[in-house]
Design an enzyme around this catalytic site. Structure first.
Site, PDB file in Angstrom:
ATOM      1  N   ARG A  27     -14.513   3.427  -9.295  1.00  0.00           N
ATOM      2  CA  ARG A  27     -14.517   2.914  -7.919  1.00  0.00           C
ATOM      3  C   ARG A  27     -15.627   3.565  -7.114  1.00  0.00           C
ATOM      4  O   ARG A  27     -15.748   4.791  -7.103  1.00  0.00           O
ATOM      5  CB  ARG A  27     -13.173   3.204  -7.232  1.00  0.00           C
ATOM      6  CG  ARG A  27     -12.092   2.376  -7.840  1.00  0.00           C
ATOM      7  CD  ARG A  27     -10.911   2.241  -6.940  1.00  0.00           C
ATOM      8  NE  ARG A  27      -9.799   1.761  -7.745  1.00  0.00           N
ATOM      9  CZ  ARG A  27      -8.538   1.864  -7.407  1.00  0.00           C
ATOM     10  NH1 ARG A  27      -8.220   2.438  -6.262  1.00  0.00           N
ATOM     11  NH2 ARG A  27      -7.584   1.401  -8.192  1.00  0.00           N
ATOM     12  N   SER A 121      -8.019  -2.014  -5.880  1.00  0.00           N
ATOM     13  CA  SER A 121      -6.612  -1.947  -5.494  1.00  0.00           C
ATOM     14  C   SER A 121      -6.411  -1.811  -3.985  1.00  0.00           C
ATOM     15  O   SER A 121      -6.750  -2.704  -3.229  1.00  0.00           O
ATOM     16  CB  SER A 121      -5.935  -0.805  -6.254  1.00  0.00           C
ATOM     17  OG  SER A 121      -4.553  -0.832  -6.046  1.00  0.00           O
ATOM     18  N   ASP A 296      -0.545  -5.682  -7.726  1.00  0.00           N
ATOM     19  CA  ASP A 296       0.195  -4.771  -8.610  1.00  0.00           C
ATOM     20  C   ASP A 296       1.248  -3.968  -7.859  1.00  0.00           C
ATOM     21  O   ASP A 296       2.324  -3.710  -8.374  1.00  0.00           O
ATOM     22  CB  ASP A 296      -0.750  -3.853  -9.402  1.00  0.00           C
ATOM     23  CG  ASP A 296      -1.512  -2.880  -8.514  1.00  0.00           C
ATOM     24  OD1 ASP A 296      -1.593  -3.114  -7.286  1.00  0.00           O
ATOM     25  OD2 ASP A 296      -2.054  -1.898  -9.053  1.00  0.00           O
ATOM     26  N   ARG A 297       0.950  -3.595  -6.614  1.00  0.00           N
ATOM     27  CA  ARG A 297       1.897  -2.751  -5.871  1.00  0.00           C
ATOM     28  C   ARG A 297       2.805  -3.588  -4.981  1.00  0.00           C
ATOM     29  O   ARG A 297       2.465  -4.720  -4.647  1.00  0.00           O
ATOM     30  CB  ARG A 297       1.136  -1.769  -4.993  1.00  0.00           C
ATOM     31  CG  ARG A 297       0.258  -0.858  -5.804  1.00  0.00           C
ATOM     32  CD  ARG A 297      -0.557   0.023  -4.897  1.00  0.00           C
ATOM     33  NE  ARG A 297      -1.336   0.942  -5.716  1.00  0.00           N
ATOM     34  CZ  ARG A 297      -1.715   2.131  -5.340  1.00  0.00           C
ATOM     35  NH1 ARG A 297      -1.417   2.572  -4.136  1.00  0.00           N
ATOM     36  NH2 ARG A 297      -2.409   2.913  -6.137  1.00  0.00           N
ATOM     37  N   SER A 382       3.529   5.640  -5.736  1.00  0.00           N
ATOM     38  CA  SER A 382       2.430   4.912  -5.095  1.00  0.00           C
ATOM     39  C   SER A 382       2.715   3.404  -5.032  1.00  0.00           C
ATOM     40  O   SER A 382       1.800   2.602  -5.110  1.00  0.00           O
ATOM     41  CB  SER A 382       1.128   5.184  -5.833  1.00  0.00           C
ATOM     42  OG  SER A 382       1.286   4.920  -7.215  1.00  0.00           O
TER      43      SER A 382
END
Ligand code: G1P
Length: 564
Positions: A27, A121, A296-297, A382
């Site tokens: 990243r 993300s 995803d979260r 997370s």
């Protein structure tokens, strides 16, 4: 039109020292990719070179991302380089967009050798935001430490990359495109797909869609609010929850992916998904959920915005796991959580006599256990939780898991959570993030802290704050030996564990794009006091954490940038 075969070129380049594939891939700020010559090309070549040529030749690779700024530009380069590196077929999400869980699903379904995921993300998007490139392997999960190290090693000595500069792909039109190359490889094909149907099909085989439909749109249905935060989850939320399960269209908001996520950080927590929390406060909705940028979260809220902490979320799912038909068929092989995640899940594991694994943060560690048939359900503080149906954390799956529990137990989020605490006690948990800290300052602080806490005299030391007294029972730098392949992963956070089980953990984030992020995780267990304010409960431990680390003094900060 010129239909002569496309030229494959080898271009000389010079290595960069910093292309490490962390738990979230590589990243960086977008402008790093825009301005450093061949920065993107070097990393993509390093990924392809890390795959044995025999495996790579003629193989299938998935490509998709969270829809952020620069993703399409990067994908066009990836297509040109995949062709030149012998990949036979690329399967790409339309417009370059595919949620991370869907990519994991598709890698497995298409028997791909892996996938390249363009996501940073929860980090901000747009021209001034971040860009991320993550490599997932054939199991559908993030690259293991060994593969990540190999990519890094290659990137440090890279001298050239291969590319087909004349290859122009159309990312908008569904269907197959074929390209002839001048090398000996067979025609190179690109398939632009809509992954929602494949992913929905996977979920249909996991959950009882009829029961969910009844809950969401039957006679006495609950009302929900779903916030996709302008990320890749939007199309899946719309089609699966609204289209198929009958949630009214206006219950799903921010479902159009935007390159800058509408200027917000696509991070589903109470700070960045504050609009969701606000819209739930008046009690209009029974259930709320927000999804991270790449889907995803997730964050779950109950009526009036009741917050379910991610550590509790996975524990509640574990305790009610047989509300999910998939697990009735597969049985439960094991539970796992990342080390900083609270021990709420451990209590369920103990009561149900199911093995519990404590891993470093990062889904690759869970993937290894799942591949070995040792793990069924896992989660991280997370805002990630998932099962072994794929090898990534899966926001929509977690939301359907919660809705399945509500449908089976006919209870509200609040009652489910309350019952859970009554049964097991409550693990209060908070995380303080100090973002954009100078890297040297952060590293020095961690080095000094390690010396302090691993000194023999530290164990048994007492810390008093107000009427609370904590005695250190154990302190170390967390390391993990993978029970499947025995690989050892070191330096995964500094832990202080007190005699009452409370913990303070210090860790540097591995996924931030700007400077260092120091994270302090604090948790404590309460058997009786179940309805207190988390920050009030954990304030004494927070004071101790800051005192031991001298964090504010060292960084000049007066408080965290984010509290979750
Ligand atoms: C963060 C999370 C971790 C997660 C990872 C990838 O890593 O903390 O749980 O697996 O993102 O999504 P960190 O930035 O803390 O290294």
């Amino acid at each position: 039109m010129d239909d002569s075969p496309l030229q494959v070129l080898t271009v000389a380049t010079a290595p960069y020292p910093d292309q490490r594939h962390g738990s979230g891939g590589l990243r960086r700020m977008v402008n790093v990719f825009q301005t450093r010559k061949h920065y993107l090309h070097n990393f993509i070549q390093s990924i392809f070179s890390s795959i044995d040529l025999r495996d790579r030749q003629g193989s299938t690779v998935m490509v998709g991302g969270d829809g952020r700024f620069f993703n399409q530009t990067a994908i066009r380069v990836i297509v040109q380089m995949a062709a030149a590196n012998g990949v036979g077929r690329l399967v790409i999400g339309q417009h370059g967009i595919m949620s991370t869980p869907a990519i994991s699903c598709m890698i497995r379904k298409c028997k791909a050798i892996g996938g390249i995921i363009l996501t940073a993300s929860h980090d901000p998007g747009g021209p001034n935001g971040g860009l991320g490139i993550k490599f997932n392997t054939a199991n559908g999960g993030p690259a293991s430490e060994a593969v990540a190290n190999k990519i890094h090693q290659i990137s440090r000595t890279i001298e050239e990359f291969a590319i087909c500069p004349g290859l122009q792909v159309d990312l908008m039109t569904l269907g197959r495109q074929t390209f002839d190359l001048e090398n000996k490889f067979k025609p190179f094909t690109v398939e632009i797909v809509d992954s929602v149907e494949s992913y929905a099909n996977l979920l249909r085989n996991i959950f009882d869609f009829a029961a969910l439909k009844e809950l969401l749109s039957g006679e006495s249905h609950i009302s929900v609010r779903l916030d996709a935060m302008h990320g890749a989850a939007g199309p899946y939320v719309r089609r699966i929850l609204c289209g198929e399960l009958g949630c009214p269209a206006n219950s799903a908001v921010n479902c159009v992916p935007l390159e800058d996520f509408g200027g917000q950080r696509p991070d589903p927590n109470l700070t960045y998904a504050a609009d969701l929390a606000d819209s739930m406060r008046d009690g209009q909705f029974d259930f709320g959920a927000a999804f991270g940028g790449d889907g995803d979260r997730h964050m779950v809220l109950g009526k009036h915005g009741l917050y379910v902490s991610p550590s509790d979320s996975v524990a509640v799912i574990a305790d009610n796991i047989f509300c999910i038909p998939y697990f009735q068929h597969t049985g439960v092989r094991g539970f796992a959580r990342s080390m900083p995640t609270s021990a709420a899940l451990d209590r369920v594991a103990k009561a149900t006599k199911i093995e519990l694994y404590e891993t470093p943060p990062g889904w690759n560690f869970f993937g290894s256990l799942m591949d070995a048939g040792k793990l069924s359900l896992c989660g991280e503080e997370s805002f990630g939780a998932g099962g072994d149906h794929i090898r990534e954390t899966d926001g929509l799956w977690a939301v359907l898991a919660w809705l399945s529990i509500m449908a089976t137990r006919r209870q509200s989020v609040q009652d489910i959570l309350k019952d859970h605490w009554l049964k097991y006690g409550r693990n209060y948990f908070t995380r303080y993030d100090y973002e954009s800290i100078d890297i040297d300052t952060a590293c020095e602080m961690m080095e000094d802290l390690e010396i302090i806490i691993t000194d023999k005299s530290f164990v048994k030391q007492r810390f008093a704050v107000e009427d609370k007294l904590y005695q250190v029972e154990k302190a170390d730098s967390f390391e993990y030996t993978d029970p499947v392949n025995s690989s050892l992963t070191r330096n995964q956070g500094l832990r202080i564990i007190f005699s009452d089980g409370s913990r303070i953990i210090y860790r540097l984030s591995g996924t931030r794009i700007n400077g260092a992020t120091v994270q302090i995780y604090i948790d404590s267990y309460e058997k009786e006091r179940l309805s207190e304010d988390t920050q009030v409960m954990l304030a004494p431990l927070a004071t101790i954490a800051l005192k031991i680390s001298k964090l504010h003094h060292r960084t000049g900060r007066s408080g965290p940038s984010l509290i979750t």
